[in-house]
Motif scaffolding. Structure first.
Motif, PDB file in Angstrom:
ATOM      1  N   VAL A  10      32.544 -30.294  23.334  1.00  0.00           N
ATOM      2  CA  VAL A  10      31.552 -30.058  24.382  1.00  0.00           C
ATOM      3  C   VAL A  10      31.370 -28.549  24.513  1.00  0.00           C
ATOM      4  O   VAL A  10      32.341 -27.794  24.532  1.00  0.00           O
ATOM      5  N   LEU A  11      30.130 -28.086  24.604  1.00  0.00           N
ATOM      6  CA  LEU A  11      29.832 -26.661  24.612  1.00  0.00           C
ATOM      7  C   LEU A  11      29.554 -26.138  26.020  1.00  0.00           C
ATOM      8  O   LEU A  11      29.098 -26.882  26.900  1.00  0.00           O
ATOM      9  N   ASP A  12      29.831 -24.835  26.211  1.00  0.00           N
ATOM     10  CA  ASP A  12      29.511 -24.201  27.487  1.00  0.00           C
ATOM     11  C   ASP A  12      28.099 -23.633  27.436  1.00  0.00           C
ATOM     12  O   ASP A  12      27.368 -23.824  26.465  1.00  0.00           O
ATOM     13  N   ASN A  13      27.721 -22.896  28.481  1.00  0.00           N
ATOM     14  CA  ASN A  13      26.355 -22.382  28.545  1.00  0.00           C
ATOM     15  C   ASN A  13      26.076 -21.277  27.533  1.00  0.00           C
ATOM     16  O   ASN A  13      24.929 -20.871  27.339  1.00  0.00           O
ATOM     17  N   ASN A  14      27.128 -20.773  26.872  1.00  0.00           N
ATOM     18  CA  ASN A  14      26.949 -19.769  25.819  1.00  0.00           C
ATOM     19  C   ASN A  14      27.005 -20.371  24.419  1.00  0.00           C
ATOM     20  O   ASN A  14      26.927 -19.640  23.425  1.00  0.00           O
ATOM     21  N   GLY A  15      27.199 -21.680  24.343  1.00  0.00           N
ATOM     22  CA  GLY A  15      27.261 -22.339  23.046  1.00  0.00           C
ATOM     23  C   GLY A  15      28.632 -22.345  22.416  1.00  0.00           C
ATOM     24  O   GLY A  15      28.763 -22.641  21.225  1.00  0.00           O
ATOM     25  N   SER A  16      29.663 -22.032  23.183  1.00  0.00           N
ATOM     26  CA  SER A  16      31.041 -22.038  22.677  1.00  0.00           C
ATOM     27  C   SER A  16      31.750 -23.318  23.111  1.00  0.00           C
ATOM     28  O   SER A  16      31.461 -23.874  24.178  1.00  0.00           O
ATOM     29  N   ALA A  17      32.689 -23.776  22.267  1.00  0.00           N
ATOM     30  CA  ALA A  17      33.449 -24.984  22.604  1.00  0.00           C
ATOM     31  C   ALA A  17      34.304 -24.732  23.838  1.00  0.00           C
ATOM     32  O   ALA A  17      34.925 -23.667  23.984  1.00  0.00           O
ATOM     33  N   ILE A  18      34.353 -25.709  24.719  1.00  0.00           N
ATOM     34  CA  ILE A  18      35.102 -25.576  25.975  1.00  0.00           C
ATOM     35  C   ILE A  18      36.568 -25.924  25.750  1.00  0.00           C
ATOM     36  O   ILE A  18      36.891 -26.978  25.201  1.00  0.00           O
ATOM     37  N   GLN A  19      37.447 -25.026  26.186  1.00  0.00           N
ATOM     38  CA  GLN A  19      38.884 -25.262  26.135  1.00  0.00           C
ATOM     39  C   GLN A  19      39.447 -24.998  27.521  1.00  0.00           C
ATOM     40  O   GLN A  19      39.216 -23.934  28.109  1.00  0.00           O
ATOM     41  N   LEU A  20      40.167 -25.968  28.054  1.00  0.00           N
ATOM     42  CA  LEU A  20      40.669 -25.880  29.423  1.00  0.00           C
ATOM     43  C   LEU A  20      42.192 -25.737  29.448  1.00  0.00           C
ATOM     44  O   LEU A  20      42.884 -26.403  28.680  1.00  0.00           O
ATOM     45  N   PRO A  21      42.700 -24.872  30.325  1.00  0.00           N
ATOM     46  CA  PRO A  21      44.154 -24.803  30.504  1.00  0.00           C
ATOM     47  C   PRO A  21      44.640 -26.018  31.284  1.00  0.00           C
ATOM     48  O   PRO A  21      43.850 -26.765  31.866  1.00  0.00           O
ATOM     49  N   ARG A  22      45.930 -26.216  31.295  1.00  0.00           N
ATOM     50  CA  ARG A  22      46.492 -27.330  32.064  1.00  0.00           C
ATOM     51  C   ARG A  22      46.344 -27.063  33.559  1.00  0.00           C
ATOM     52  O   ARG A  22      46.485 -25.936  34.010  1.00  0.00           O
ATOM     53  N   GLY A  23      46.075 -28.125  34.289  1.00  0.00           N
ATOM     54  CA  GLY A  23      45.951 -27.989  35.727  1.00  0.00           C
ATOM     55  C   GLY A  23      44.951 -28.966  36.298  1.00  0.00           C
ATOM     56  O   GLY A  23      44.376 -29.803  35.578  1.00  0.00           O
ATOM     57  N   GLU A  24      44.720 -28.878  37.593  1.00  0.00           N
ATOM     58  CA  GLU A  24      43.796 -29.772  38.282  1.00  0.00           C
ATOM     59  C   GLU A  24      42.360 -29.312  38.065  1.00  0.00           C
ATOM     60  O   GLU A  24      42.019 -28.156  38.333  1.00  0.00           O
ATOM     61  N   VAL A  25      41.535 -30.210  37.569  1.00  0.00           N
ATOM     62  CA  VAL A  25      40.154 -29.879  37.218  1.00  0.00           C
ATOM     63  C   VAL A  25      39.205 -30.285  38.349  1.00  0.00           C
ATOM     64  O   VAL A  25      39.302 -31.374  38.904  1.00  0.00           O
ATOM     65  N   SER A  26      38.291 -29.380  38.661  1.00  0.00           N
ATOM     66  CA  SER A  26      37.224 -29.665  39.616  1.00  0.00           C
ATOM     67  C   SER A  26      35.954 -29.004  39.099  1.00  0.00           C
ATOM     68  O   SER A  26      35.992 -28.180  38.177  1.00  0.00           O
ATOM     69  N   ALA A  27      34.819 -29.354  39.673  1.00  0.00           N
ATOM     70  CA  ALA A  27      33.547 -28.805  39.194  1.00  0.00           C
ATOM     71  C   ALA A  27      32.539 -28.744  40.334  1.00  0.00           C
ATOM     72  O   ALA A  27      32.599 -29.530  41.285  1.00  0.00           O
ATOM     73  N   THR A  28      31.618 -27.799  40.221  1.00  0.00           N
ATOM     74  CA  THR A  28      30.552 -27.656  41.199  1.00  0.00           C
ATOM     75  C   THR A  28      29.274 -28.277  40.642  1.00  0.00           C
ATOM     76  O   THR A  28      29.198 -28.636  39.476  1.00  0.00           O
ATOM     77  N   LYS A  29      28.245 -28.365  41.471  1.00  0.00           N
ATOM     78  CA  LYS A  29      27.005 -29.005  41.064  1.00  0.00           C
ATOM     79  C   LYS A  29      26.237 -28.222  39.998  1.00  0.00           C
ATOM     80  O   LYS A  29      25.386 -28.785  39.316  1.00  0.00           O
ATOM     81  N   ASN A  30      26.530 -26.924  39.863  1.00  0.00           N
ATOM     82  CA  ASN A  30      25.848 -26.164  38.819  1.00  0.00           C
ATOM     83  C   ASN A  30      26.569 -26.255  37.475  1.00  0.00           C
ATOM     84  O   ASN A  30      26.158 -25.627  36.494  1.00  0.00           O
ATOM     85  N   GLY A  31      27.654 -27.044  37.420  1.00  0.00           N
ATOM     86  CA  GLY A  31      28.363 -27.259  36.173  1.00  0.00           C
ATOM     87  C   GLY A  31      29.534 -26.346  35.925  1.00  0.00           C
ATOM     88  O   GLY A  31      30.148 -26.404  34.856  1.00  0.00           O
ATOM     89  N   THR A  32      29.887 -25.506  36.890  1.00  0.00           N
ATOM     90  CA  THR A  32      31.049 -24.635  36.732  1.00  0.00           C
ATOM     91  C   THR A  32      32.327 -25.455  36.865  1.00  0.00           C
ATOM     92  O   THR A  32      32.491 -26.210  37.832  1.00  0.00           O
TER      93      THR A  32
END
Length: 247
Positions: free
Chosen positions: A127-149
């Protein structure tokens, strides 16, 4: 006679293609982010269907060969509670990377994460971010805002790549829930688009209406086959009787 064969045979083939499309839609009615295939028909008119040399002013019509397209109408959004489930409200798509390096778009936000923290689709595409790079997430609790952050443990990490289509007709579907389109047909998502975390978008297939369409199309197909059979019987009789000397 030949014209009758052509029209009924062509119509029967179109009905068969339509049935195949409807069957595939029904099979994917519960597939997350699936966009249904639709079939379009057009009529062709002709005033030259009489005998050669004899004017025929009566227009006749028959169906032309069908074309298929993908409906990008949104499906309903349901809450899942899944940590890596995302749904889009609005006419936008998630950006994903194919194995050959090209980008594809999808409405299916049932993502997963691998051992290295890479966010991927169910088929393993990054899955790509807004810059076209693959998304890599660190360990932890994930949350998101309505703008996709996307936040991890309350800290902003990345932003989901969201794109809109300039012309929805210039798309090609692959792998069921992915679509491809030329780069010039893609634009960044505008403010009308929002992301819903812990939610998924259902298929946009209406099972009840699709079943009704299947029944109607099946009857049309059977009717065309009966018509074709009648033309075949008439052709056989004609072949048997032409040149027969009556005693």
């Amino acid at each position: 006679m030949q014209l009758g064969f052509f029209i009924s045979g062509g119509a029967g083939q179109m009905m068969q293609n339509r049935l195949d499309s409807i069957s595939n839609n029904l099979a994917n009615a519960s597939t997350v982010g699936y966009m249904e295939d639709r079939t379009a028909f057009s009529s062709m008119f002709s005033s030259k269907m009489g005998r050669e040399g004899i004017p025929d002013n009566t227009s006749a019509a028959h169906l032309s060969m069908n074309t298929q397209y993908t409906s990008i109408e949104p499906g309903s959004i349901r809450s899942t509670g899944g940590e890596f489930d995302f749904a889009i409200h609005g006419k936008a798509f998630f950006r994903v990377q194919m194995q050959n390096g090209t980008e594809a778009l999808t409405r299916a936000g049932n993502f997963q994460i691998d051992a290295e923290g890479n966010l991927k689709t169910q088929n393993g595409h990054p899955v790509l971010d807004n810059n076209g790079s693959a998304i890599q997430l660190p360990r932890g609790e994930v949350s998101a805002t309505k703008n996709g952050t996307i936040f991890v443990n309350g800290d902003p990490v990345t932003e989901l790549g969201l794109s809109m289509l300039v012309d929805p007709r210039k798309i090609q579907k692959s792998e069921g829930v992915l679509i491809h389109t030329p780069k010039e047909n893609v634009a960044p998502a505008d403010n009308s688009v929002s992301v819903h975390h812990h939610s998924l978008e259902e298929s946009n297939v209406n099972s009840v209406l699709t079943m009704t369409e299947m029944i109607a199309t099946t009857r049309e197909y059977e009717s065309m086959m009966k018509t074709l059979e009648n033309y075949n019987q008439q052709a056989s009789l004609l072949n048997d009787r032409v040149g027969l000397v009556q005693g």
